[in-house]
Write an enzyme that holds these catalytic residues in place. Structure first.
Site, PDB file in Angstrom:
ATOM      1  N   TYR A 148      10.824   1.674  -2.250  1.00  0.00           N
ATOM      2  CA  TYR A 148       9.736   2.437  -1.136  1.00  0.00           C
ATOM      3  C   TYR A 148       8.670   1.472  -1.036  1.00  0.00           C
ATOM      4  O   TYR A 148       8.189   1.749  -0.053  1.00  0.00           O
ATOM      5  CB  TYR A 148       9.605   3.605  -1.956  1.00  0.00           C
ATOM      6  CG  TYR A 148       8.494   4.497  -1.607  1.00  0.00           C
ATOM      7  CD1 TYR A 148       7.308   4.663  -1.859  1.00  0.00           C
ATOM      8  CD2 TYR A 148       8.801   5.435  -0.470  1.00  0.00           C
ATOM      9  CE1 TYR A 148       6.476   5.416  -1.173  1.00  0.00           C
ATOM     10  CE2 TYR A 148       7.850   6.378   0.123  1.00  0.00           C
ATOM     11  CZ  TYR A 148       6.611   6.222  -0.296  1.00  0.00           C
ATOM     12  OH  TYR A 148       5.645   7.022   0.290  1.00  0.00           O
ATOM     13  N   ARG A 220      -7.566   9.933 -12.624  1.00  0.00           N
ATOM     14  CA  ARG A 220      -6.761   9.984 -11.204  1.00  0.00           C
ATOM     15  C   ARG A 220      -7.698  10.334 -10.411  1.00  0.00           C
ATOM     16  O   ARG A 220      -8.749  11.148 -10.430  1.00  0.00           O
ATOM     17  CB  ARG A 220      -5.413  10.517 -11.195  1.00  0.00           C
ATOM     18  CG  ARG A 220      -4.232  10.003 -12.042  1.00  0.00           C
ATOM     19  CD  ARG A 220      -3.845   8.900 -11.549  1.00  0.00           C
ATOM     20  NE  ARG A 220      -2.542   8.272 -12.117  1.00  0.00           N
ATOM     21  CZ  ARG A 220      -2.676   7.475 -13.453  1.00  0.00           C
ATOM     22  NH1 ARG A 220      -3.823   7.081 -14.059  1.00  0.00           N
ATOM     23  NH2 ARG A 220      -1.504   7.226 -13.939  1.00  0.00           N
TER      24      ARG A 220
END
Lengths: 346, 342
Positions: A148, A220
């Site tokens: 990917y 994050r």
């Protein structure tokens, strides 16, 4: 000059956010659809973009002048890890078909959607963080989804090649972790926030313990899909460079997974208080600390974006995290039966 | 090893394809690399199938039903073509490689050996300090040189695809990474050619026209060259013995690096030996050194017990020059009248 804008992957997380931002009367007028714009949202039912002929027919049907290319074969960690060839090959074909059809149809601008997973893996690389637009190709991506990632990286290379050979301004955006309504909440597949939401929802519903994995300490940067959509709209109207732009909240707005868990629970509590105050949302949280944490930090710099926004004079502010979570949880609770939860597949 | 092999060589009429034919069939070559009784070899050229087309590729495979593939076909060009056509070089090569690998997979081909190039490696400028010598593990450690990034990325993708076919389907599709190749049937077109054929052609023309060429630069940059016949032997060996998905650098040892000045002198000596004496040639420095390690190649060859030795450089040059002189009229020399533009 009037624009006809084709959005591929129009029904996904980001596509739906675009539709909301452009059409909803309550959203910011600055990002609403303008009189000289016609927007078309295409989905995979309409055309299989892995097929050159179907892609061509899609372009012939809508005759776009601009394209926001969101369509991709995506999957969670487990699907990726055992299907790297499929993720590599199908995404290369989709991207090549869209870019070459756009080129042949003389489309003025294509904005493709990359992902922060395309960045190099941290192993053996000094000075990698914070990530910037220049660091995409300085090392191999993480092996778990290399198929990917390479397919996405190739989009940036193709953009440069179209620029070099034909002068095209086909470009890309690199969002960090996206969340919002219409996400994929399937527990086998989902990203952090939708996964935690779904787990919390099921735990409360079945009276069991909500068990987030890991220590909760990793940090994050998250971006609300509707903020991301505004930025795509802004790029379409204002950004003419081939180099990609990282679309992210600033580094200072990194949050820990523990903070996310607590905020998700609070959002459910607030949602329940407004829909059924007699039955407060009550769930016990027990961290499964045996489970491995992901990487501690993967910070990305949003300096380029911040500079460009300032220069263009547009008024843009990120939706506060708690508010974004509330809106997402509200949507999730209301639409659980039709959301992508994977519940029936079990 | 007794099950018969049907081996399809794409790009069969090019520099390496011709070398393979020579090594496999010429009675003067080493027996160890000659075609074996259980091998059927087919060499195809672009006239037979445009590999950018999935349908034509499929028809080609239906025709030959290969069990093995040596994939040499590519859209290649010199510096100038590459620099202004990065999209074509990227896209066409991706199409060719994807068609060959995908059709191979669908028809259950056991092994595909693709041909990469040392130009796929990260560019020296801005690369990590310990980039040299280049090894198989360093392919993806940074962007390739910008001048032919289209071609380089398409080639790198072959390595990514090989690993993906391995991971998802257990296929052993692999690749070789030769350093600078030279030999008979090369491309001598001065706009396009690599170092050795370019120097050879310039020498030839200078002598023929009675003009003098002055080498540009210092002549000091060092390179590892590999003779096409030696490369062909290694491809044949890989086909028979190499079952790893990781690529293999095919190169002479670092110690056999030669300077461009040395090459110029040896080319001249080869012409002298072939027919007459001549002088210098031209060329630019480029990067000073791009040393490549052939430690892995030596290790696998030794382990497999095969007797393999690189042809001495002078001998390889002599054979190349002899072929060039004899075949000048039919060789790929391009439009010689363009020489004055360089």
């Amino acid at each position: 000059m009037s624009k006809v804008i084709l959005v591929t992957g129009g029904s996904g997380l980001v596509g739906q956010a675009l539709q909301h931002v452009l059409n909803d009367t309550e959203s910011d007028p600055a990002f609403r659809a303008q009189p000289d714009e016609t927007w078309h949202f295409a989905t995979s039912k309409e055309a299989d973009l892995r097929c050159p002929e179907q892609t061509r027919q899609l372009f012939e049907k809508y005759k776009p002048t601009h394209v926001i290319h969101l369509a991709a074969l995506v999957g969670g960690l487990f699907k990726n890890m055992s299907h790297n060839l499929t993720f590599l090959r199908d995404n290369i074909r989709i991207n090549d078909n869209v870019l070459s059809s756009a080129h042949d149809a003389d489309v003025t601008k294509v904005i493709s959607c990359l992902s922060t997973c395309v960045f190099p893996d941290e192993k053996g690389l000094r000075d990698l963080y914070p990530l910037t637009e220049q660091k995409i190709h300085i090392g191999p991506p993480h092996p778990s989804n290399f198929g990917y990632s390479h397919a996405k990286r190739l989009v940036d290379i193709q953009n440069h090649a179209y620029k070099q050979e034909f002068g095209r301004n086909y470009t890309s955006a690199i969002p960090t972790n996206v969340f919002g309504p219409y996400d994929n909440f399937d527990l086998r597949d989902s990203h952090v926030i939708p996964g935690l939401m779904h787990k919390a929802y099921l735990a409360e519903k079945s009276g069991t313990v909500f068990q987030p994995s890991g220590s909760g300490k990793p940090l994050r940067q998250f971006i609300y899909s509707r903020d991301l959509a505004k930025l795509f709209v802004w790029m379409l109207r204002n950004y003419d460079d081939v180099e990609p732009v990282i679309l992210s909240v600033p580094e200072e707005q990194e949050v820990s997974i523990e903070y996310v868990v607590d905020s998700v629970v609070k959002a459910f509590q607030k949602n329940r208080a407004s829909t059924d105050p007699s039955k407060p949302f009550d769930v016990k949280i027990e961290w499964n600390r045996a489970a491995a944490d992901g990487q501690f930090r993967k910070p990305a710099s949003n300096e380029k974006l911040a500079t460009l926004l300032k220069e263009s004079g547009v008024q843009f502010e990120f939706t506060p995290f708690e508010q974004a979570l509330h809106e997402t949880v509200d949507w999730f609770v209301k639409n659980y039966d039709s959301a992508r939860t994977g519940v029936n597949k079990q | 090893m007794s099950t018969p092999k049907v081996i399809l060589v794409t790009g069969g009429s090019g520099l390496v394809g011709q070398a393979m034919r020579h090594v496999l069939f010429d009675e003067k070559t080493e027996l160890a690399f000659r075609a074996q009784p259980d091998e059927v070899w087919h060499f195809m050229a672009s006239k037979e199938a445009d590999l950018r087309s999935p349908e034509e590729t499929e028809k080609l495979f239906e025709k030959y039903k290969p069990t093995h593939v040596v994939h040499l076909a590519a859209l290649v060009g010199g510096l100038f073509k590459n620099m202004s056509h990065n999209l074509s070089f990227l896209r066409d090569n991706i199409l060719i490689n994807d068609n060959v690998l995908n059709t191979s997979h669908k028809t259950n081909v056991q092994k595909v050996i693709s041909c990469l190039s040392t130009c796929v490696f990260p560019d020296g400028a801005g690369a990590p300090p310990d980039l040299y010598p280049l090894t198989e593990a360093k392919i993806h450690l940074g962007p390739p040189h910008s001048s032919n990034f289209g071609y380089s990325h398409a080639k790198r993708l072959v390595d990514v695809q090989n690993r993906a076919y391995k991971e998802q389907y257990g296929r052993n599709y692999t690749s070789a990474i030769p350093t600078n190749i030279f030999g008979p049937h090369d491309n001598y077109d001065l706009r396009d050619s690599h170092v050795i054929p370019g120097l050879m052609h310039k020498c030839y023309l200078a002598e023929k026209n009675g003009t003098v060429f002055q080498p540009a630069g210092s002549g000091r940059p060092l390179r590892q060259f590999i003779y096409s016949h030696d490369l062909a032997k290694v491809f044949i060996w890989m086909l028979r013995h190499y079952d790893d998905v990781e690529p293999l650098i095919v190169s002479v040892s670092e110690e056999q690096e030669v300077s461009i000045e040395y090459v110029v002198n040896k080319v001249v000596a080869a012409f002298q030996k072939n027919r007459a004496a001549r002088n210098e040639a031209a060329g630019s420095d480029g990067q000073f050194r791009k040393p490549t390690s052939n430690a892995k190649l030596r290790a696998v060859l030794e382990k497999s017990g095969v007797n393999f030795e690189f042809t001495p450089f002078e001998q390889a040059l002599q054979e190349s020059v002899d072929w060039f002189v004899e075949n000048y009229e039919t060789a790929r020399t391009g439009d010689v009248n363009q020489v004055s533009l360089l």
